[in-house]
Design a protein around this motif. Structure first.
Motif, PDB file in Angstrom:
ATOM      1  N   GLY A  79      46.911  35.530  31.938  1.00 11.71           N
ATOM      2  CA  GLY A  79      45.636  34.838  32.063  1.00 11.71           C
ATOM      3  C   GLY A  79      44.461  35.672  31.615  1.00 11.71           C
ATOM      4  N   GLY A  80      44.716  36.868  31.129  1.00  9.27           N
ATOM      5  CA  GLY A  80      43.643  37.751  30.687  1.00  9.27           C
ATOM      6  C   GLY A  80      44.235  39.012  30.106  1.00  9.27           C
ATOM      7  N   ALA A  81      43.352  39.896  29.608  1.00  4.47           N
ATOM      8  CA  ALA A  81      43.840  41.132  28.999  1.00  4.47           C
ATOM      9  C   ALA A  81      42.886  42.285  29.275  1.00  4.47           C
ATOM     10  CB  ALA A  81      44.016  40.957  27.502  1.00  4.47           C
ATOM     11  N   LEU A  82      43.478  43.460  29.397  1.00  2.00           N
ATOM     12  CA  LEU A  82      42.751  44.723  29.458  1.00  2.00           C
ATOM     13  C   LEU A  82      43.104  45.473  28.187  1.00  2.00           C
ATOM     14  CD1 LEU A  82      41.165  47.055  30.807  1.00  2.00           C
ATOM     15  CD2 LEU A  82      43.302  47.694  31.960  1.00  2.00           C
ATOM     16  N   VAL A  83      42.098  45.691  27.327  1.00  2.00           N
ATOM     17  CA  VAL A  83      42.309  46.403  26.071  1.00  2.00           C
ATOM     18  C   VAL A  83      41.599  47.747  26.188  1.00  2.00           C
ATOM     19  CG1 VAL A  83      41.985  46.376  23.563  1.00  2.00           C
ATOM     20  CG2 VAL A  83      42.411  44.230  24.793  1.00  2.00           C
ATOM     21  N   THR A 113      46.088  33.409  20.535  1.00  5.06           N
ATOM     22  CA  THR A 113      47.123  32.905  21.437  1.00  5.06           C
ATOM     23  C   THR A 113      46.542  32.306  22.717  1.00  5.06           C
ATOM     24  OG1 THR A 113      47.415  35.128  22.325  1.00  5.06           O
ATOM     25  CG2 THR A 113      48.928  34.435  20.599  1.00  5.06           C
ATOM     26  N   GLY A 114      45.210  32.201  22.791  1.00  3.51           N
ATOM     27  CA  GLY A 114      44.595  31.491  23.912  1.00  3.51           C
ATOM     28  C   GLY A 114      44.052  32.347  25.036  1.00  3.51           C
ATOM     29  N   ILE A 115      44.145  33.660  24.947  1.00  2.57           N
ATOM     30  CA  ILE A 115      43.594  34.516  26.001  1.00  2.57           C
ATOM     31  C   ILE A 115      42.081  34.539  25.859  1.00  2.57           C
ATOM     32  CG2 ILE A 115      43.441  36.883  26.905  1.00  2.57           C
ATOM     33  CD1 ILE A 115      46.085  35.514  27.543  1.00  2.57           C
ATOM     34  N   ARG A 116      41.363  34.115  26.908  1.00  5.59           N
ATOM     35  CA  ARG A 116      39.908  34.041  26.835  1.00  5.59           C
ATOM     36  C   ARG A 116      39.203  35.043  27.747  1.00  5.59           C
ATOM     37  NH1 ARG A 116      41.438  32.109  22.978  1.00  5.59           N
ATOM     38  NH2 ARG A 116      40.944  30.111  22.061  1.00  5.59           N
ATOM     39  N   GLN A 117      39.905  35.668  28.664  1.00 10.56           N
ATOM     40  CA  GLN A 117      39.298  36.670  29.538  1.00 10.56           C
ATOM     41  C   GLN A 117      39.763  38.051  29.087  1.00 10.56           C
ATOM     42  OE1 GLN A 117      38.884  35.346  33.890  1.00 10.56           O
ATOM     43  NE2 GLN A 117      40.894  34.603  33.284  1.00 10.56           N
ATOM     44  N   VAL A 118      38.818  38.850  28.586  1.00 11.55           N
ATOM     45  CA  VAL A 118      39.165  40.174  28.076  1.00 11.55           C
ATOM     46  C   VAL A 118      38.221  41.214  28.645  1.00 11.55           C
ATOM     47  CG1 VAL A 118      39.349  41.616  26.015  1.00 11.55           C
ATOM     48  CG2 VAL A 118      40.131  39.247  25.929  1.00 11.55           C
ATOM     49  N   ILE A 119      38.816  42.281  29.154  1.00 10.83           N
ATOM     50  CA  ILE A 119      38.069  43.455  29.585  1.00 10.83           C
ATOM     51  C   ILE A 119      38.408  44.555  28.590  1.00 10.83           C
ATOM     52  CG2 ILE A 119      37.745  45.178  31.397  1.00 10.83           C
ATOM     53  CD1 ILE A 119      38.833  42.980  33.368  1.00 10.83           C
ATOM     54  N   VAL A 120      37.376  45.150  27.983  1.00  8.05           N
ATOM     55  CA  VAL A 120      37.582  46.260  27.066  1.00  8.05           C
ATOM     56  C   VAL A 120      37.126  47.529  27.777  1.00  8.05           C
ATOM     57  CG1 VAL A 120      37.057  47.271  24.824  1.00  8.05           C
ATOM     58  CG2 VAL A 120      37.204  44.780  25.055  1.00  8.05           C
TER      59      VAL A 120
END
Length: 194
Positions: A79-83, A113-120
């Protein structure tokens, strides 16, 4: 007691691929991910969940940002990603390169691919010149903001945070970055929407 909503988070952290360890980046923790969870890998190599006030965050095993097949598989399940993006001169530019930089590739693939919540997480802030440079962070943030907007992300969907393996802005605000007033990594994770 409040029921915690589960959310799964993709982690794109080059330090977990072994490459940055080989290059001598082995410090207090070998990656932002490991520091964040304070050694919460279980015996099978899976990250234990982090509990925030309202969420139970589970992590997918970290993947290299340039492995688009693995990214697509992970993104379909999260549901999200940490980059994690390095801040030091040279490493950052390589990560953001238009010619296959892992961070650029990861952000483009995650959006597709639809991931809309991203923390960089802008890591290695102690390696900027001078250490913990506000000017360097602002330069990186502007570049990331432009790229994220070009990809299609809105401001409310992303956060860019200066962090360091020494703990800066991961759990608590850092005295090394008095100019940074936004969310810590913990706070950003707590604000994810299931």
């Amino acid at each position: 007691m409040t029921t915690k909503v589960p959310i799964k988070l993709a982690v794109i952290d080059p330090s977990d691929t072994g490459e940055r360890r080989r290059l001598g980046y082995d410090e207090a923790a070998s990656s932002v991910t490991e520091y964040l969870v304070r050694g919460a890998w279980d015996d099978s190599g899976v990250l234990r969940p982090i509990h925030t006030q309202s969420l139970m965050i589970t992590f997918e095993r970290p993947v290299a940002g340039d492995d688009t097949d693995a990214l697509k598989k992970v993104a379909a399940e999260t549901g999200g990603a940490l980059v994690v993006v390095p801040s030091d001169l040279g490493s950052h530019e390589a990560a953001m390169s238009k010619n296959g930089g892992y961070a650029r590739t990861a952000l483009e693939t995650l959006f597709a691919t639809g991931i809309r919540q991203v923390i960089v997480a802008c890591s290695e802030m102690h390696r900027t010149g001078p250490p913990y440079s506000e000017a360097r962070f602002e330069e990186i943030k502007k570049e990331l903001d432009r790229l994220l907007a070009k990809i299609g992300y809105g401001d409310a969907e992303t956060q860019v945070i200066p962090v360091d393996l020494r703990g800066d802005n991961i759990h608590d605000r850092s005295s090394n970055t008095p100019w940074y007033r936004d969310a810590t990594l913990d706070e950003a994770l707590s604000n994810l929407k299931p």
